[in-house]
Write a protein that holds these residues in place. Structure first.
Motif, PDB file in Angstrom:
ATOM      1  N   VAL A 190       0.872  -1.178   0.000  1.00 17.99           N
ATOM      2  CA  VAL A 190       0.000   0.000   0.000  1.00 17.99           C
ATOM      3  C   VAL A 190       0.906   1.224   0.000  1.00 17.99           C
ATOM      4  O   VAL A 190       1.625   1.480   0.969  1.00 17.99           O
ATOM      5  N   VAL A 191       0.879   1.968  -1.106  1.00 14.65           N
ATOM      6  CA  VAL A 191       1.747   3.137  -1.248  1.00 14.65           C
ATOM      7  C   VAL A 191       0.916   4.379  -0.961  1.00 14.65           C
ATOM      8  O   VAL A 191       0.016   4.731  -1.722  1.00 14.65           O
ATOM      9  N   GLY A 192       1.236   5.025   0.158  1.00 12.77           N
ATOM     10  CA  GLY A 192       0.443   6.148   0.643  1.00 12.77           C
ATOM     11  C   GLY A 192      -0.336   5.697   1.861  1.00 12.77           C
ATOM     12  O   GLY A 192      -1.272   4.896   1.740  1.00 12.77           O
ATOM     13  N   ILE A 193       0.056   6.143   3.048  1.00 14.24           N
ATOM     14  CA  ILE A 193      -0.588   5.664   4.275  1.00 14.24           C
ATOM     15  C   ILE A 193      -1.191   6.818   5.060  1.00 14.24           C
ATOM     16  O   ILE A 193      -1.120   6.872   6.287  1.00 14.24           O
ATOM     17  N   GLY A 194      -1.815   7.744   4.314  1.00 11.97           N
ATOM     18  CA  GLY A 194      -2.590   8.801   4.949  1.00 11.97           C
ATOM     19  C   GLY A 194      -3.928   8.252   5.406  1.00 11.97           C
ATOM     20  O   GLY A 194      -4.060   7.059   5.716  1.00 11.97           O
TER      21      GLY A 194
ATOM     22  N   ARG B 161       3.746  -1.397   4.076  1.00  9.63           N
ATOM     23  CA  ARG B 161       3.310   0.001   4.067  1.00  9.63           C
ATOM     24  C   ARG B 161       4.436   0.867   3.512  1.00  9.63           C
ATOM     25  O   ARG B 161       5.585   0.739   3.929  1.00  9.63           O
ATOM     26  N   VAL B 162       4.070   1.738   2.574  1.00 10.93           N
ATOM     27  CA  VAL B 162       5.065   2.570   1.909  1.00 10.93           C
ATOM     28  C   VAL B 162       4.621   4.032   1.988  1.00 10.93           C
ATOM     29  O   VAL B 162       3.481   4.367   1.654  1.00 10.93           O
ATOM     30  N   ALA B 163       5.529   4.899   2.433  1.00  5.16           N
ATOM     31  CA  ALA B 163       5.258   6.329   2.536  1.00  5.16           C
ATOM     32  C   ALA B 163       6.391   7.107   1.879  1.00  5.16           C
ATOM     33  O   ALA B 163       7.318   6.523   1.321  1.00  5.16           O
ATOM     34  N   SER B 164       6.318   8.427   1.972  1.00  4.97           N
ATOM     35  CA  SER B 164       7.340   9.255   1.320  1.00  4.97           C
ATOM     36  C   SER B 164       8.735   8.977   1.860  1.00  4.97           C
ATOM     37  O   SER B 164       9.724   9.074   1.138  1.00  4.97           O
ATOM     38  N   SER B 165       8.807   8.624   3.148  1.00  2.00           N
ATOM     39  CA  SER B 165      10.106   8.299   3.745  1.00  2.00           C
ATOM     40  C   SER B 165       9.954   7.148   4.730  1.00  2.00           C
ATOM     41  O   SER B 165       8.885   6.945   5.309  1.00  2.00           O
TER      42      SER B 165
ATOM     43  N   ALA C 106      -2.475   4.877  -3.103  1.00  2.99           N
ATOM     44  CA  ALA C 106      -3.387   5.735  -2.344  1.00  2.99           C
ATOM     45  C   ALA C 106      -2.707   7.053  -1.987  1.00  2.99           C
ATOM     46  O   ALA C 106      -2.963   7.635  -0.936  1.00  2.99           O
ATOM     47  N   LEU C 107      -1.849   7.516  -2.873  1.00  2.00           N
ATOM     48  CA  LEU C 107      -1.090   8.738  -2.637  1.00  2.00           C
ATOM     49  C   LEU C 107      -1.895   9.980  -3.002  1.00  2.00           C
ATOM     50  O   LEU C 107      -2.776   9.918  -3.869  1.00  2.00           O
TER      51      LEU C 107
END
Length: 328
Positions: free
Chosen positions: A151-155, A174-178, A206-207
């Motif tokens: 899942v790219v984007g964990i807002g 889980r993948v986020a900007s950093s 989900a970015l």
């Protein structure tokens, strides 16, 4: 460019416009310390001049006002009913404070994401077509269980997707900007996608759409996914390069299940509309009955924060609001 207007104290915000009668009827009685007016950001508001409105709630189902964003140039705070806000700050300029809808559409969009995953993995689209053709025929399918899901984007939305996927016995990355660690464990950074994508069966995008994320999943990035991987996009259409995705799906190497596309609407004769292994929804993630009470709750929460001298939630830009003296 620095604003030439003086800062506006939160305590000075006293007039709020609501874009539709139903929302007005639901909420106006609870905003006793505020003057509520009806205004859909087109024409003139009922009961006052545009210049008198401090907080304007934008319509959800119509973006016609964006063609002439000068209608909100005197508004102190523009509250969106959408989670996404790409393009809005540039249109309204830096003097207008802007808040997104945050969690309002998280549950509904997460439902769509999980529904797309289940439908694609279990070939439900095939079963529905068979039904319409009067055919009752069993088939063997992929599964959601035991899949490797990134899942790219964990807002708000990505986290809601993750919460709903956990009971499905999948392996979630889980993948986020950093990269970082949080209370749920490891979060990997987008700079690790080269290593993550080859080990991903289901990619959920989900970015938010920004200059950095636009076209993030281009031909080179999609090529890193293993054969038969599923691409699910519930963020914004241009996060994934449509031409590159189309080539992969039409060739039968990848599959896709999309709530958002680029362009929208996708032409009826576009290859993704008829390709095997492709499910395309008409951007309906947030379009469900749950959004209305959630928007109501968000607006009430925002007003309570403002009354308490605190900054509103999900503030994209502060505009002319004086937040230096706002409480924590």
């Amino acid at each position: 460019m620095t604003s030439q207007h003086p800062d506006v104290a939160l305590s000075d915000l006293r007039v709020i416009s609501l874009p539709e009668q139903k929302l007005f009827d639901q909420i106006s009685d609870e905003l006793r310390d505020f003057t509520c007016v009806l205004w859909d950001l087109e024409g003139e508001p009922e009961g006052c001049a545009r210049e008198d409105i401090d907080i304007a709630v934008a319509p959800y189902f119509s973006g016609r006002w964006m063609k002439d964003p000068s209608v909100v140039e005197n508004v102190k705070l523009l509250q969106l009913q959408s989670t996404g806000y790409n393009g809005v700050p540039e249109r309204i300029g830096p003097d207008v404070a802007l808040a997104s809808a945050g969690w309002v559409h998280a549950a509904g969009t997460a439902e769509i994401a999980v529904g797309l995953i289940i439908a694609a993995q279990r070939n439900m689209d095939r079963a529905i077509l068979q039904q319409k053709e009067g055919v009752y025929k069993r088939y063997f399918s992929r599964a959601v269980a035991d899949s490797r899901v990134a899942v790219v984007g964990i807002g708000e939305i990505g986290s809601a997707v993750i919460d709903r996927l956990r009971p499905f016995e999948v392996e979630i990355t889980r993948v986020a900007s950093s990269a970082r660690e949080d209370e749920q464990g490891q979060v990997r950074g987008v700079d690790e996608l080269d290593q993550i994508l080859p080990e991903t069966d289901i990619l959920v995008v989900a970015l938010p759409l920004t200059e950095k994320t636009d076209n993030m999943f281009d031909a080179a990035m999609l090529a890193k996914l293993p054969d038969d991987a599923l691409v699910v996009n519930v963020g914004r259409g241009s996060l994934v390069n449509t031409d590159a995705l189309t080539e992969e799906v039409v060739a039968g190497r990848l599959r896709c299940a999309l709530d958002v596309v680029d362009p929208e609407p996708l032409p009826g004769d576009h290859p993704l509309m008829s390709a095997a292994g492709s499910i395309v929804l008409p951007h309906v993630g947030g379009s469900n009955v749950s959004y209305r009470p959630r928007v109501r709750d968000l607006i009430l929460q925002q007003i309570e924060l403002i009354k308490a001298g605190k900054a509103p939630q999900f503030l994209v830009q502060p505009g002319r609001l004086d937040l230096d003296s706002a409480g924590e």
